[in-house]
Design an enzyme around this catalytic site. Structure first.
Site, mmCIF file in Angstrom:
data_model
loop_
_atom_site.group_PDB
_atom_site.id
_atom_site.type_symbol
_atom_site.label_atom_id
_atom_site.label_comp_id
_atom_site.label_asym_id
_atom_site.label_seq_id
_atom_site.Cartn_x
_atom_site.Cartn_y
_atom_site.Cartn_z
ATOM 1 N N THR A 40 -0.800 91.899 28.946
ATOM 2 C CA THR A 40 0.297 91.118 29.500
ATOM 3 C C THR A 40 1.327 92.059 30.107
ATOM 4 O O THR A 40 1.778 92.997 29.445
ATOM 5 C CB THR A 40 0.951 90.271 28.399
ATOM 6 N N GLN A 60 -9.056 86.717 30.920
ATOM 7 C CA GLN A 60 -8.925 86.262 29.535
ATOM 8 C C GLN A 60 -8.225 84.909 29.521
ATOM 9 O O GLN A 60 -7.137 84.758 30.094
ATOM 10 C CB GLN A 60 -8.123 87.276 28.727
ATOM 11 N N TYR A 110 -3.437 84.061 17.775
ATOM 12 C CA TYR A 110 -3.154 82.991 18.718
ATOM 13 C C TYR A 110 -3.977 81.764 18.317
ATOM 14 O O TYR A 110 -4.609 81.758 17.273
ATOM 15 C CB TYR A 110 -3.419 83.463 20.146
ATOM 16 N N ALA A 147 -8.170 86.197 19.349
ATOM 17 C CA ALA A 147 -7.651 87.304 18.540
ATOM 18 C C ALA A 147 -6.151 87.158 18.371
ATOM 19 O O ALA A 147 -5.533 86.200 18.841
ATOM 20 C CB ALA A 147 -7.985 88.635 19.222
ATOM 21 N N GLY A 159 -6.181 100.163 27.064
ATOM 22 C CA GLY A 159 -5.019 99.403 27.486
ATOM 23 C C GLY A 159 -3.952 100.273 28.102
ATOM 24 O O GLY A 159 -3.928 100.501 29.314
ATOM 25 N N ARG A 160 -3.061 100.800 27.283
ATOM 26 C CA ARG A 160 -1.914 101.555 27.794
ATOM 27 C C ARG A 160 -2.281 102.687 28.749
ATOM 28 O O ARG A 160 -1.549 102.916 29.721
ATOM 29 C CB ARG A 160 -1.093 102.092 26.618
#
Length: 360
Positions: free
Chosen positions: A25, A97, A184, A181, A316-317
């Site tokens: 996000t 996603q 949520y 996951a 990710g990052r």
């Protein structure tokens, strides 16, 4: 020896490497639809073996954070079409996603200020959401109390997932990943510490707590084909007030075994503290493609691939500041680091302005 940079056959897709861009996000869509910058951002990262686009809410009810691009209006689909076209023109492959946040939401994000929904009447206490405060300004606010879904409403949400998956195909995605996951909505039904329902969708029965997610997997697979369907889970994660519970390991082993019967594109484990024993157990019972994410370095990812525990590794990052992450891995070039201040919200700074590595 199998390496991280070798090709991999993922259902009908040939991936040039096993490096995946994880869904992240970024909160850059202030009208909740992808824009030109979104397309540029993902196209810059098209050398990944696979891109998993950020979580896209499947409905207005599914929203939990401001400025996340949904996949339920025509404007949003038009925006996503620009993204998929840009990625494909750059030689990439991209899934999206599909996301319903459940109780991780706020009344200011819901239609007519309604309460968020979950498996039971509940409220997240220790984790804020990005919504509107009492003065109407965007900011971090406590999640609102959520109400229990009826069985009829559960079925309607499965239909929302199916509609979103069909929308994704219309927008040109190569496949979809169900977000099950992070505590949520789907995970709020799986988790025996949250889901204390007394009907066929909850309680102590593992089969009951898995019913919603498996029915959704099956319905989406029937609509778009199982080879285009993937799912993300986070066993033993302690996020968004997701508690531990006695049957947790058995629950996820049962889920993995059930998913293995369904010929999906992949099973994606978000490693937020999963034990090596449970991970090995999932690998034993899940016979399809297994992906993992969770602060992996190139070295750690290579060891995971070599061990055979996983087939693909999502980053990710590192992808925020390194659009050419694969090339940096391949050539041993140093990685740039993004400051946390640019992770969420804002303009193109910290979004599309990170350059590829330039050799001196």
């Amino acid at each position: 020896m199998t390496t991280l940079l070798e090709p991999y056959q993922l259902a009908d897709l040939t991936l040039p490497n096993r490096v995946v861009m994880a869904p992240m996000t970024r909160s850059r869509s202030q009208n909740h639809a992808p824009n030109e910058s979104t397309a540029t951002y993902y196209a810059q990262r098209a050398s990944a073996g696979l891109i998993i686009a950020e979580g896209a809410p499947i409905s207005l009810q599914g929203r939990g954070y401001l400025w996340t691009p949904g996949i339920y209006t025509q404007e949003q689909l038009d925006g996503w079409r620009k993204v998929t076209d840009a990625v494909h023109q750059a030689g990439g492959r991209i899934f999206v996603q599909l996301w319903h946040t459940g109780r991780m939401s706020h009344v200011t994000l819901q239609e007519n200020g309604q309460a968020p929904v979950s498996s039971v009447d509940t409220q997240v206490v220790n984790w804020p959401v990005f919504a509107y405060d009492e003065a109407g300004n965007p900011g971090q606010v406590p999640a609102s109390p959520a109400r229990r879904l009826s069985v009829e409403e559960i079925h309607r949400i499965t239909e929302d997932f199916v509609r979103a998956a069909s929308n994704a195909m219309a927008a040109g995605f190569d496949g979809i990943e169900l977000h099950s996951a992070g505590a949520y909505l789907l995970d709020q039904f799986i988790n025996g510490g949250i889901n204390t329902r007394d009907d066929e969708y909850g309680g102590e029965s593992i089969q009951n707590r898995l019913r919603f997610v498996l029915e959704t997997v099956d319905a989406v697979s029937q609509a778009i084909g199982s080879k285009r369907v993937a799912i993300r889970i986070s066993p033993e994660a302690r996020i968004h007030d997701g508690p531990a519970y006695p049957s947790e390991r058995e629950t996820f082993l049962t889920l993995a075994e059930e998913l293995s019967k369904r010929s999906l594109a992949y099973l994606h484990i978000n490693d937020m503290g999963v034990s090596s024993e449970l991970l090995a157990g999932i690998r034993r019972v899940y016979r399809g493609t297994l992906m993992i994410a969770g602060e992996y370095t190139q070295e750690k990812a290579q060891k995971a691939i070599e061990s055979g525990v996983v087939d693909l590794v999502a980053f990710g990052r590192p992808y925020i500041a390194n659009p050419d992450l694969v090339e940096r891995f391949r050539n041993g070039w140093p990685l740039a680091v993004a400051e946390h201040a640019v992770f969420y919200g804002g303009d193109d700074r910290g979004y599309t302005d990170f350059p590829p590595y330039i050799q001196s």
